[in-house]
Design a protein around this motif. Structure first.
Motif, PDB file in Angstrom:
ATOM      1  N   ALA A  90      27.448 -27.413 -31.092  1.00 16.28           N
ATOM      2  CA  ALA A  90      27.747 -27.510 -32.531  1.00 16.28           C
ATOM      3  C   ALA A  90      29.037 -27.286 -32.929  1.00 16.28           C
ATOM      4  N   PRO A  91      29.801 -27.779 -33.901  1.00 15.49           N
ATOM      5  CA  PRO A  91      31.179 -27.314 -34.166  1.00 15.49           C
ATOM      6  C   PRO A  91      31.222 -26.100 -35.013  1.00 15.49           C
ATOM      7  N   ILE A  92      31.917 -25.269 -34.974  1.00 16.98           N
ATOM      8  CA  ILE A  92      32.125 -24.089 -35.740  1.00 16.98           C
ATOM      9  C   ILE A  92      33.458 -23.867 -36.272  1.00 16.98           C
ATOM     10  N   MET A  93      33.513 -23.174 -37.474  1.00 15.39           N
ATOM     11  CA  MET A  93      34.766 -22.555 -37.844  1.00 15.39           C
ATOM     12  C   MET A  93      34.602 -21.024 -37.554  1.00 15.39           C
ATOM     13  N   SER A  94      35.680 -20.481 -37.169  1.00 13.17           N
ATOM     14  CA  SER A  94      35.962 -19.110 -37.095  1.00 13.17           C
ATOM     15  C   SER A  94      37.393 -18.665 -36.832  1.00 13.17           C
ATOM     16  N   LEU A  95      37.877 -18.184 -37.778  1.00 12.06           N
ATOM     17  CA  LEU A  95      39.436 -17.981 -37.576  1.00 12.06           C
ATOM     18  C   LEU A  95      39.503 -16.501 -36.626  1.00 12.06           C
ATOM     19  N   ASN A  96      38.489 -15.902 -36.852  1.00  8.65           N
ATOM     20  CA  ASN A  96      38.262 -14.482 -36.125  1.00  8.65           C
ATOM     21  C   ASN A  96      38.394 -14.617 -34.570  1.00  8.65           C
ATOM     22  N   MET A  97      37.463 -15.740 -33.980  1.00 11.41           N
ATOM     23  CA  MET A  97      37.025 -15.908 -32.984  1.00 11.41           C
ATOM     24  C   MET A  97      38.443 -16.584 -32.166  1.00 11.41           C
ATOM     25  N   TYR A  98      39.141 -17.452 -32.990  1.00 13.88           N
ATOM     26  CA  TYR A  98      40.163 -18.150 -32.517  1.00 13.88           C
ATOM     27  C   TYR A  98      41.169 -17.002 -32.383  1.00 13.88           C
ATOM     28  N   GLN A  99      41.433 -16.162 -33.274  1.00  9.99           N
ATOM     29  CA  GLN A  99      42.542 -15.062 -33.081  1.00  9.99           C
ATOM     30  C   GLN A  99      42.133 -14.065 -31.980  1.00  9.99           C
ATOM     31  N   THR A 100      40.695 -13.727 -31.865  1.00 11.29           N
ATOM     32  CA  THR A 100      40.363 -12.763 -30.730  1.00 11.29           C
ATOM     33  C   THR A 100      40.617 -13.420 -29.318  1.00 11.29           C
ATOM     34  N   ILE A 101      40.314 -14.824 -29.328  1.00 17.87           N
ATOM     35  CA  ILE A 101      40.544 -15.472 -27.806  1.00 17.87           C
ATOM     36  C   ILE A 101      42.179 -15.240 -27.720  1.00 17.87           C
ATOM     37  N   LEU A 102      42.917 -15.566 -28.488  1.00 12.75           N
ATOM     38  CA  LEU A 102      44.435 -15.609 -28.333  1.00 12.75           C
ATOM     39  C   LEU A 102      44.939 -14.273 -27.964  1.00 12.75           C
ATOM     40  N   SER A 103      44.253 -13.217 -28.592  1.00  9.08           N
ATOM     41  CA  SER A 103      44.845 -12.084 -28.096  1.00  9.08           C
ATOM     42  C   SER A 103      44.326 -11.296 -26.936  1.00  9.08           C
ATOM     43  N   THR A 104      43.695 -11.901 -26.148  1.00  5.92           N
ATOM     44  CA  THR A 104      42.961 -11.139 -24.952  1.00  5.92           C
ATOM     45  C   THR A 104      43.773 -11.519 -23.592  1.00  5.92           C
ATOM     46  N   SER A 105      45.172 -11.286 -23.729  1.00  6.96           N
ATOM     47  CA  SER A 105      45.673 -11.568 -22.673  1.00  6.96           C
ATOM     48  C   SER A 105      45.624 -10.058 -21.979  1.00  6.96           C
ATOM     49  N   CYS A 122      51.542 -19.374 -42.434  1.00  7.50           N
ATOM     50  CA  CYS A 122      51.830 -18.179 -41.745  1.00  7.50           C
ATOM     51  C   CYS A 122      51.481 -18.198 -40.385  1.00  7.50           C
ATOM     52  N   ALA A 123      51.307 -19.378 -39.923  1.00  8.16           N
ATOM     53  CA  ALA A 123      51.055 -19.400 -38.475  1.00  8.16           C
ATOM     54  C   ALA A 123      49.479 -18.765 -37.941  1.00  8.16           C
ATOM     55  N   ASN A 124      48.797 -18.587 -39.056  1.00 11.75           N
ATOM     56  CA  ASN A 124      47.501 -18.145 -38.752  1.00 11.75           C
ATOM     57  C   ASN A 124      47.732 -16.615 -38.357  1.00 11.75           C
ATOM     58  N   TYR A 125      48.517 -15.978 -39.018  1.00 15.32           N
ATOM     59  CA  TYR A 125      48.615 -14.455 -38.601  1.00 15.32           C
ATOM     60  C   TYR A 125      47.511 -13.597 -38.613  1.00 15.32           C
ATOM     61  N   CYS A 126      47.440 -12.524 -37.853  1.00 13.67           N
ATOM     62  CA  CYS A 126      46.495 -11.891 -37.392  1.00 13.67           C
ATOM     63  C   CYS A 126      45.606 -11.180 -38.700  1.00 13.67           C
ATOM     64  N   SER A 127      44.441 -11.318 -38.687  1.00 11.55           N
ATOM     65  CA  SER A 127      43.706 -11.112 -39.811  1.00 11.55           C
ATOM     66  C   SER A 127      43.287  -9.881 -40.266  1.00 11.55           C
ATOM     67  N   LEU A 128      43.869  -8.760 -39.550  1.00 12.73           N
ATOM     68  CA  LEU A 128      43.754  -7.503 -39.819  1.00 12.73           C
ATOM     69  C   LEU A 128      44.865  -7.324 -40.910  1.00 12.73           C
ATOM     70  N   LYS A 129      45.944  -8.124 -40.822  1.00 10.59           N
ATOM     71  CA  LYS A 129      47.000  -7.921 -41.678  1.00 10.59           C
ATOM     72  C   LYS A 129      47.173  -8.927 -42.760  1.00 10.59           C
ATOM     73  N   LEU A 130      46.444 -10.359 -42.488  1.00 11.47           N
ATOM     74  CA  LEU A 130      46.652 -11.287 -43.421  1.00 11.47           C
ATOM     75  C   LEU A 130      45.306 -11.890 -44.026  1.00 11.47           C
ATOM     76  N   GLN A 131      44.821 -11.212 -45.098  1.00  8.87           N
ATOM     77  CA  GLN A 131      43.792 -11.899 -45.394  1.00  8.87           C
ATOM     78  C   GLN A 131      43.430 -12.321 -46.576  1.00  8.87           C
ATOM     79  N   VAL A 132      42.403 -13.031 -46.927  1.00  3.62           N
ATOM     80  CA  VAL A 132      42.087 -13.756 -48.168  1.00  3.62           C
ATOM     81  C   VAL A 132      41.478 -12.810 -49.169  1.00  3.62           C
TER      82      VAL A 132
END
Ligand SMILES: C[S@@+](CC[C@H](N)C(=O)[O-])C[C@H]1O[C@@H](n2cnc3c(N)ncnc32)[C@H](O)[C@@H]1O
Length: 708
Positions: free
Chosen positions: A512-527, A204-214
């Motif tokens: 250190a390598p990290i996981m964070s979907l939220n961080m990835y999406q937040t960065i993408l949406s800061t235009s 789902c192309a890592n769609y926004c996690s406000l709308k697509l959650q696990v």
């Protein structure tokens, strides 16, 4: 039964005295933690689909705050698929409830027979068509959440329907995609449940996690990945919206009738619980609760009890590191300061000065340096101290305090060691405060020099300044050298004595390598929005005047890439570190040998679990003097220090890694006459030796350039 009664029933009223006592004990948890009831065939009574008010009223009495109910009604949802029949029509009339009650109290379950990825092509096609009807009906009813349960390890056709929907429709609901805690439940064996979800959201192309959650479906079976903390922690990096708990995960005391979750289930749920907005749903997998209302109530109580203190305990633990930190900062992106290129404002200085630890440690370091100086110097009654980049002067005050402490401990009254103080600052606005402080707080003992410290070698000749015995500075960012401390201090070096002590003596960055979907999406949406498009970004190029007379910051590499090719400062919370931090760059002062400040590091990490790497968390520590240190590394954190949050160095795309992989983080620090920048990429080497390389980011400082 009216809708208004339905509303109050959903909020719940106590039935008898005993229940009333229990309810009062759990009132606070009830208000905070939402537990819903998942409708199953056990609940079906005649015409249930037109009696949902009655149904939800009864559930309210048993302390349920919402209900999972089939979108098309129970008749349709629990229909047995047959190739020769049409599925029952959607028949859940909206007029039964006012619109806001649908929104608040109902979560829509996709019909249980729908299976877009069935091997039976007829069922798969039918499911795709009928799912679309249900999604449309969710919009009609105005539900806020829907429940989709994965039936297979791979669900590409379901993902394709949802992906098109979320990206192209104005839908105001969140999809909870449920995965079970045992992969066998969905026909898997070697797979990892986290990967099942991660594959699905990637489709789902890592769609926004406000709308697509696990959603996590807690079944009686728990795979190892739900009992081993290392694996469980990955869910902290994912948008967990809800959990379904099967009734057979509860243990009921045969004598008292009290239900509790089994220990491993409780531990797993608590490990995943990131905040109290996660919703719990109880699903009856037997038929016990059908006959026992007490048991229904017990399940809701036990579920709330399991999680009610988790957020509180976690935030208390976080607060012990950052005691006075406003929790609102969590996971918020901040642009790193560039105090050399920009002039900081009074408010920022004021925030620095609230740090209860930093200045105390500087005072200890200066006192130790004074002691060493006092023992070794030929002129032990006067010491020349320069505070370089003084801001509003807190390090100057710390030096004077160190002077008093040293004299108190080691000097007789007539034999005091006196600091001859020079205070250097290039921010002309802060110099106003420094002059004021000199009169009000420092008895006019300091000489204020308004200058870029790199001009000191020249200025000292013009102004006849003394050479320093000790230089004190604090020019560090979250990733150590990213505020250009090395360049600034090197500029002063020709003016130093061979014996000059630098505080700090050394600083080192870590990653250190990290996981964070939220961080990835937040960065993408800061235009930036329309009006902010002329504000200078952090790239090499500045804003341009456009033909319409406005200003525009151009991003030759595109704004998505530009956002991801930057370094950020973040108080990280929704993330999972995948390895311990390792050293990146070190700098020592004074740098008499004039060692170049360009650096190149290749840092290897072993990966011990399937994960999506979003980037690296950056940290630093610094040796102020001898054993006096400051650190933001988690393992050596200077407790109570609030001046720095970690840095985040993103990758352009989430990088999927597996157990046994190696990743190599290649990062270079480069410079030209106008500034400094980092370039980075990652190489992944799989257990079989195969390699892949991510694109080189921030090439030539296009997106993130630190001006000097
Ligand atoms: C991180 S702030 C620290 C301020 C203060 N020392 C404190 O600890 O609160 C760094 C300060 O150094 C100043 N600064 C940065 N580069 C400088 C330079 N090359 N010459 C003089 N001052 C500089 C900035 O203007 C800023 O006031």
């Amino acid at each position: 039964m009216t809708v208004i009664e339905g509303q109050s029933a959903c909020q719940g009223t106590s039935g008898d005295a005993e229940n009333a006592t229990k309810n009062s004990q759990n009132d606070e948890a009830r208000a905070r933690i939402n537990v819903g009831w998942m409708t199953t065939p056990n609940d079906v009574i005649e015409n249930l689909d037109t009696r949902v008010v009655e149904f939800s009223t009864a559930l309210g009495k048993f302390q349920y705050s919402f209900v999972g109910y089939p979108i098309g009604g129970v008749v349709r949802s629990f229909w047995k698929y047959s190739r020769n029949e049409e599925p029952p029509l959607i028949n859940l009339p909206d007029m039964q409830l006012q619109n806001h009650l649908w929104e608040t109290y109902f979560s829509g379950q996709v019909s249980s027979w729908i299976d877009c990825d069935s091997k039976d092509e007829h069922l798969a096609r039918l499911s795709e068509e009928e799912l679309l009807k249900e999604l449309n009906y969710v919009c009609y009813l105005g539900l806020r959440t829907i429940i989709v349960e994965l039936k297979h390890v791979k669900s590409p056709r379901l993902a394709s329907v949802l992906n098109r929907w979320v990206w192209t429709k104005h839908a105001n609901f969140t999809i909870w995609v449920f995965v079970p805690t045992s992969v066998q439940t969905i026909g898997g064996e070697l797979e990892d449940v986290w990967s099942v979800w991660a594959d699905f959201r990637s489709q789902c192309a890592n769609y926004c996690s406000l709308k697509l959650q696990v959603g996590i479906h807690i079944t009686s079976d728990l795979d190892d990945e739900f009992t081993d903390k290392k694996f469980v922690d990955r869910w902290k990096a994912e948008p967990v919206g809800a959990m379904i708990i099967d009734s057979d995960a509860f243990i009921t005391d045969p004598v008292t009738g009290v239900a509790t979750l089994s220990q491993p289930h409780a531990v797993a749920i608590r490990g995943i619980w990131m905040n109290d907005s996660i919703r719990l749903l109880i699903r009856d997998v037997g038929s016990l609760s059908k006959h026992s209302n007490t048991l229904k109530m017990e399940y809701a109580r036990a579920a709330r009890n399991t999680v009610k203190d988790v957020s509180w305990i976690r935030s208390k633990a976080e607060c012990s590191d950052y005691p006075d930190t406003n929790i609102d900062y969590t996971d918020i992106l901040q642009a790193p300061l560039q105090p050399l290129a920009d002039n900081l404002d009074s408010c920022v200085y004021n925030t620095f000065e609230q740090d209860p630890i930093k200045y105390q440690k500087y005072k200890e370091a200066v006192e130790l340096a004074l002691r060493d100086f006092g023992e070794s110097s030929a002129h032990p009654n006067s010491v020349v101290v320069y505070v370089l980049g003084a801001g509003r002067g807190p390090l100057v005050s710390a030096c004077y305090e160190a002077e008093s402490a040293y004299n108190e401990k080691y000097r007789a009254k007539k034999d005091r060691l006196k600091i001859k103080m020079f205070v250097v600052e290039k921010n002309t606005n802060a110099v106003v405060t420094l002059r004021y402080m000199n009169v009000k707080a420092w008895k006019e003992r300091a000489r204020i020099v308004e200058s870029d410290m790199r001009s000191l070698p020249q200025k000292s000749i013009e102004l006849g300044l003394d050479q320093p015995d000790i230089i004190v500075s604090e020019l560090l960012g979250s990733f150590g050298d990213n505020e250009l401390s090395p360049e600034c201090l090197d500029g002063v070096t020709p003016f130093l004595k061979p014996t000059t002590i630098s505080i700090p003596q050394k600083y080192t960055s870590y990653a250190a390598p990290i996981m964070s979907l939220n961080m990835y999406q937040t960065i993408l949406s800061t235009s930036p929005n329309f009006w902010n498009r002329g504000i200078c970004g952090h790239g090499r190029d500045g804003p341009e005047l456009t033909s319409r007379g406005s200003f525009l910051q151009r991003y030759p590499q595109g704004s998505d890439v530009s956002n991801l090719d930057q370094i950020y400062v973040v108080y990280l919370r929704q993330f999972c570190p995948l390895a311990l931090p390792k050293e990146v760059f070190s700098f020592e002062h004074p740098n008499f040998e004039n060692v170049s400040n360009d650096r190149k590091a290749l840092i290897e990490f072993d990966i011990d679990r399937p994960a999506d790497i979003m980037g690296f968390a950056g940290y630093f520590d610094m040796v102020l003097y001898k054993d006096v240190m400051l650190s933001i590394l988690p393992s050596t954190y200077s407790k109570g220090m609030i001046s720095w949050f970690p840095a985040v160095i993103p990758l352009r795309d989430l990088l999927r890694v597996s157990n046994g992989d190696k990743i190599r983080f290649l990062i270079e620090r480069k410079s030209d006459e106008h500034g400094v920048w980092y370039e980075w990429c990652v190489e992944r080497q799989g257990a079989n030796g195969e390699k892949e390389q991510t694109p080189l980011q921030n090439q030539n400082g296009q997106s993130y350039y630190m001006r000097q």
